[in-house]
Each structure stands twice: as structure tokens, then as C-alpha cells.
Design a protein around this motif. Sequence first.
Motif, PDB file in Angstrom:
ATOM      1  N   TYR A  76     -11.126   4.717  11.960  1.00  0.00           N
ATOM      2  CA  TYR A  76     -11.666   4.777  10.537  1.00  0.00           C
ATOM      3  C   TYR A  76     -12.190   3.456  10.150  1.00  0.00           C
ATOM      4  CZ  TYR A  76     -11.881   5.451   5.721  1.00  0.00           C
ATOM      5  OH  TYR A  76     -12.227   5.267   4.231  1.00  0.00           O
ATOM      6  N   MET A  77     -13.574   3.198   9.837  1.00  0.00           N
ATOM      7  CA  MET A  77     -13.926   2.057   9.720  1.00  0.00           C
ATOM      8  C   MET A  77     -13.608   1.750   7.984  1.00  0.00           C
ATOM      9  SD  MET A  77     -15.035   1.569  12.403  1.00  0.00           S
ATOM     10  CE  MET A  77     -15.312  -0.264  11.854  1.00  0.00           C
ATOM     11  N   SER A  78     -12.597   0.755   7.712  1.00  0.00           N
ATOM     12  CA  SER A  78     -12.053   0.494   6.720  1.00  0.00           C
ATOM     13  C   SER A  78     -11.606  -0.869   6.422  1.00  0.00           C
ATOM     14  CB  SER A  78     -10.854   1.362   6.293  1.00  0.00           C
ATOM     15  OG  SER A  78     -10.106   0.667   5.537  1.00  0.00           O
ATOM     16  N   GLN A  85      -9.290  -1.997   4.938  1.00  0.00           N
ATOM     17  CA  GLN A  85      -7.986  -2.103   5.179  1.00  0.00           C
ATOM     18  C   GLN A  85      -7.399  -2.297   6.528  1.00  0.00           C
ATOM     19  OE1 GLN A  85      -5.642   0.358   2.709  1.00  0.00           O
ATOM     20  NE2 GLN A  85      -7.207   0.583   1.101  1.00  0.00           N
ATOM     21  N   GLU A 104     -15.454   6.002  -2.348  1.00  0.00           N
ATOM     22  CA  GLU A 104     -14.353   5.445  -2.653  1.00  0.00           C
ATOM     23  C   GLU A 104     -13.270   5.477  -1.178  1.00  0.00           C
ATOM     24  OE1 GLU A 104     -16.279   3.911  -5.371  1.00  0.00           O
ATOM     25  OE2 GLU A 104     -14.408   2.937  -4.606  1.00  0.00           O
ATOM     26  N   SER A 107     -11.523  -2.861  10.396  1.00  0.00           N
ATOM     27  CA  SER A 107     -12.372  -3.689   9.393  1.00  0.00           C
ATOM     28  C   SER A 107     -13.440  -4.815  10.136  1.00  0.00           C
ATOM     29  CB  SER A 107     -11.642  -4.396   8.406  1.00  0.00           C
ATOM     30  OG  SER A 107     -12.465  -5.107   7.702  1.00  0.00           O
ATOM     31  N   VAL A 108     -14.566  -4.666   9.614  1.00  0.00           N
ATOM     32  CA  VAL A 108     -15.652  -5.526  10.131  1.00  0.00           C
ATOM     33  C   VAL A 108     -15.557  -6.983   9.376  1.00  0.00           C
ATOM     34  CG1 VAL A 108     -17.183  -4.023  11.415  1.00  0.00           C
ATOM     35  CG2 VAL A 108     -17.699  -4.549   9.079  1.00  0.00           C
ATOM     36  N   GLY A 109     -14.946  -6.844   7.998  1.00  0.00           N
ATOM     37  CA  GLY A 109     -14.794  -7.990   7.128  1.00  0.00           C
ATOM     38  C   GLY A 109     -14.243  -7.718   5.898  1.00  0.00           C
ATOM     39  N   TYR A 158     -14.916  -7.176   2.967  1.00  0.00           N
ATOM     40  CA  TYR A 158     -15.615  -6.900   1.851  1.00  0.00           C
ATOM     41  C   TYR A 158     -15.759  -5.661   1.815  1.00  0.00           C
ATOM     42  CZ  TYR A 158     -18.291  -7.987   5.709  1.00  0.00           C
ATOM     43  OH  TYR A 158     -18.459  -8.070   7.198  1.00  0.00           O
ATOM     44  N   LEU A 191     -18.321  -2.261   1.804  1.00  0.00           N
ATOM     45  CA  LEU A 191     -19.421  -1.727   1.965  1.00  0.00           C
ATOM     46  C   LEU A 191     -19.563  -0.408   1.336  1.00  0.00           C
ATOM     47  CD1 LEU A 191     -19.739  -2.955   5.639  1.00  0.00           C
ATOM     48  CD2 LEU A 191     -20.846  -3.927   3.456  1.00  0.00           C
ATOM     49  N   GLY A 214     -20.877   2.431   2.908  1.00  0.00           N
ATOM     50  CA  GLY A 214     -20.303   3.236   4.072  1.00  0.00           C
ATOM     51  C   GLY A 214     -19.889   2.711   5.295  1.00  0.00           C
TER      52      GLY A 214
HETATM   53  C1  4H4 Z   1     -13.283   2.785   3.162  1.00  0.00           C
HETATM   54  C2  4H4 Z   1     -14.560   1.601   1.407  1.00  0.00           C
HETATM   55  C3  4H4 Z   1     -12.187   2.434   2.680  1.00  0.00           C
HETATM   56  C4  4H4 Z   1     -13.214   1.451   0.722  1.00  0.00           C
HETATM   57  C5  4H4 Z   1     -14.580   2.313   2.527  1.00  0.00           C
HETATM   58  C6  4H4 Z   1     -12.183   1.636   1.443  1.00  0.00           C
HETATM   59  C7  4H4 Z   1     -15.804  -1.360   5.811  1.00  0.00           C
HETATM   60  C8  4H4 Z   1     -15.290  -2.707   5.963  1.00  0.00           C
HETATM   61  C9  4H4 Z   1     -16.337  -0.947   4.797  1.00  0.00           C
HETATM   62  C10 4H4 Z   1     -17.206   2.553   2.813  1.00  0.00           C
HETATM   63  C11 4H4 Z   1     -15.989   2.422   2.962  1.00  0.00           C
HETATM   64  C12 4H4 Z   1     -16.607   1.203   3.426  1.00  0.00           C
HETATM   65  N1  4H4 Z   1     -15.754  -0.642   7.294  1.00  0.00           N
HETATM   66  N2  4H4 Z   1     -15.066  -2.952   7.686  1.00  0.00           N
HETATM   67  N3  4H4 Z   1     -15.219  -3.792   5.518  1.00  0.00           N
HETATM   68  N4  4H4 Z   1     -10.294   2.810  -0.299  1.00  0.00           N
HETATM   69  N5  4H4 Z   1     -16.220   0.489   4.568  1.00  0.00           N
HETATM   70  O1  4H4 Z   1     -15.968  -1.339   3.789  1.00  0.00           O
HETATM   71  O2  4H4 Z   1      -9.598   1.660   1.789  1.00  0.00           O
HETATM   72  O3  4H4 Z   1     -10.534   0.401   0.230  1.00  0.00           O
HETATM   73  O4  4H4 Z   1     -15.315  -1.531   7.963  1.00  0.00           O
HETATM   74  S1  4H4 Z   1     -10.546   1.696   0.769  1.00  0.00           S
END
Ligand code: 4H4
Length: 228
Positions: free
Chosen positions: A86-88, A90, A116, A132-134, A136, A138, A140
Amino acid sequence: MHFEVLTLFPEMLTPVFEASIIGRARQTGCISVTCTDIRAYTKDKHRRVDDTPYGGGYGMVMQCQPVVDCIRGVKEKLTGSTRVIYMSPQGRLFNNDICKEYAGYDNLILLCGHYEGIDERIIELEVDEELSVGNYVLTGGELPAAIVVDAVARRIDGVLPAGECFEDESLQDGLLEYPQYTRPREFEGLCVPEVLLNGNHAEIEKWRRAESLKRTLAKRPDLLNKES
Ligand code: 4H4
């Protein structure tokens, strides 16, 4: 190796995966890449994929059923080792070592969140890890997924043109790469360094190493302090 990207916006990624090295690798069969629309797994007539967060707060959260069914639907068609990512923001920070690790799987399923994020139960039930790629947030996960596909695919045999090889280190011996030049020899009064023109490979290698050290010291001195 097979990449499966689960997304609400497959149209974002199709052009990316049809172009350049990834596109050619798909045509030659070195890799396969499929973008699956999560919305295809909805069961209601409005094809709903998100809802407001329990407990209040802003934004929308992706709901369990379409995402869980999409992951399971895709997984059941795959054979071999598979990892659901899962790209996140976190997740652990994507780097060369993870790239190497992922290249060892038969299949990578990359889940792209939106809004969100996704209902936590999706992660508990079907996600092997967050990535995570960084640091911050994004809009999506599609752009992060494209980064992962590109970086991992380059490590698969046959993807890079003959003679090219992926950088086993994202840096050469932990240093930034030397400056690159190509034709013409002079452009707007700026000339290619003579050492690169005389064909003396020992001299060229010496110059390149010196330039790598110089620019690493100037741009990324932190790299010089790392334990080798
Ligand atoms: C996922 C936003 C999880 C917030 C997203 C959360 C990245 C990133 C990203 C759309 C989605 C965003 N994905 N590296 N940086 N609630 N994805 O920003 O966990 O903060 O890979 S949350």
C-alpha cells in the motif's frame, strides 16, 4: 515479473506504462503490468468507493469492500510469490535495498490510495506492507506506484538495453555521478572537457572519479560520512 496496480484512476498510469523502457519491456515480455480499476469491484449502483470518516474530520476514506475484493480478485489469478504493498507516507521509505528485495518477487500488487487514505481494516486484512516514496502527502498513490514499477522493473533481466546495467548502488561507490556530456563539443560557448575527447580511458576514469568526489562534497557531503 508481474506488476498489478490497483487504482481508481487507471487512465493516469496507462500512458506511463506504455512509454519508454517499461513499454518496451512489456512488449518483449520481460515484465507485465496491469492497472486494475478498483471501482470495477463495487457492488452498489452508484459504484461508491469512499465515505466520510467515522469520528468526524475532513475528507473521505476508501471503503473496505471494493478494495478488499479487488485485492483478492487479483491475487487469485496470480501464481508464485506475491507481495501486496500500500503506497502510503506511513510506510518504510523506498530505497535501493527495497528495490532489490522487490525484484525477487514474481508479483507485486501496488495499492493506490486516494482522498485521506483507506479504511484501516483493508491494511489489516490484505496489505503486506506500506511503502512511502517520501515524507509528504500526495493526492493519490499512483505516482508513487509508477516510481516503484520503474525502479524495480529496471532490475529485471532484459528490461534495460544490452550494455546498460542498473546501478547496483543508486550512487556509484556511494558517490554522485560525474558530469555527462554529448554532442556538440561546444554549445553557447561552453565546451566539453578535453579529457573526454582524447580517448585515454585511464585519464577519463581518473577525471570522472575526481568529479564525482568534487560534486559529492559540494552537493551531498552527508554521503561522504556514511559507513561504507
Ligand atoms: C495514503 C495519503 C495514506 C495519506 C495517502 C495517507 C504516498 C507517499 C502518498 C495518497 C495517499 C497518498 N504514497 N508515498 N508519500 N492517512 N499517498 O502520499 O496514511 O497519512 O507513497 S495517511
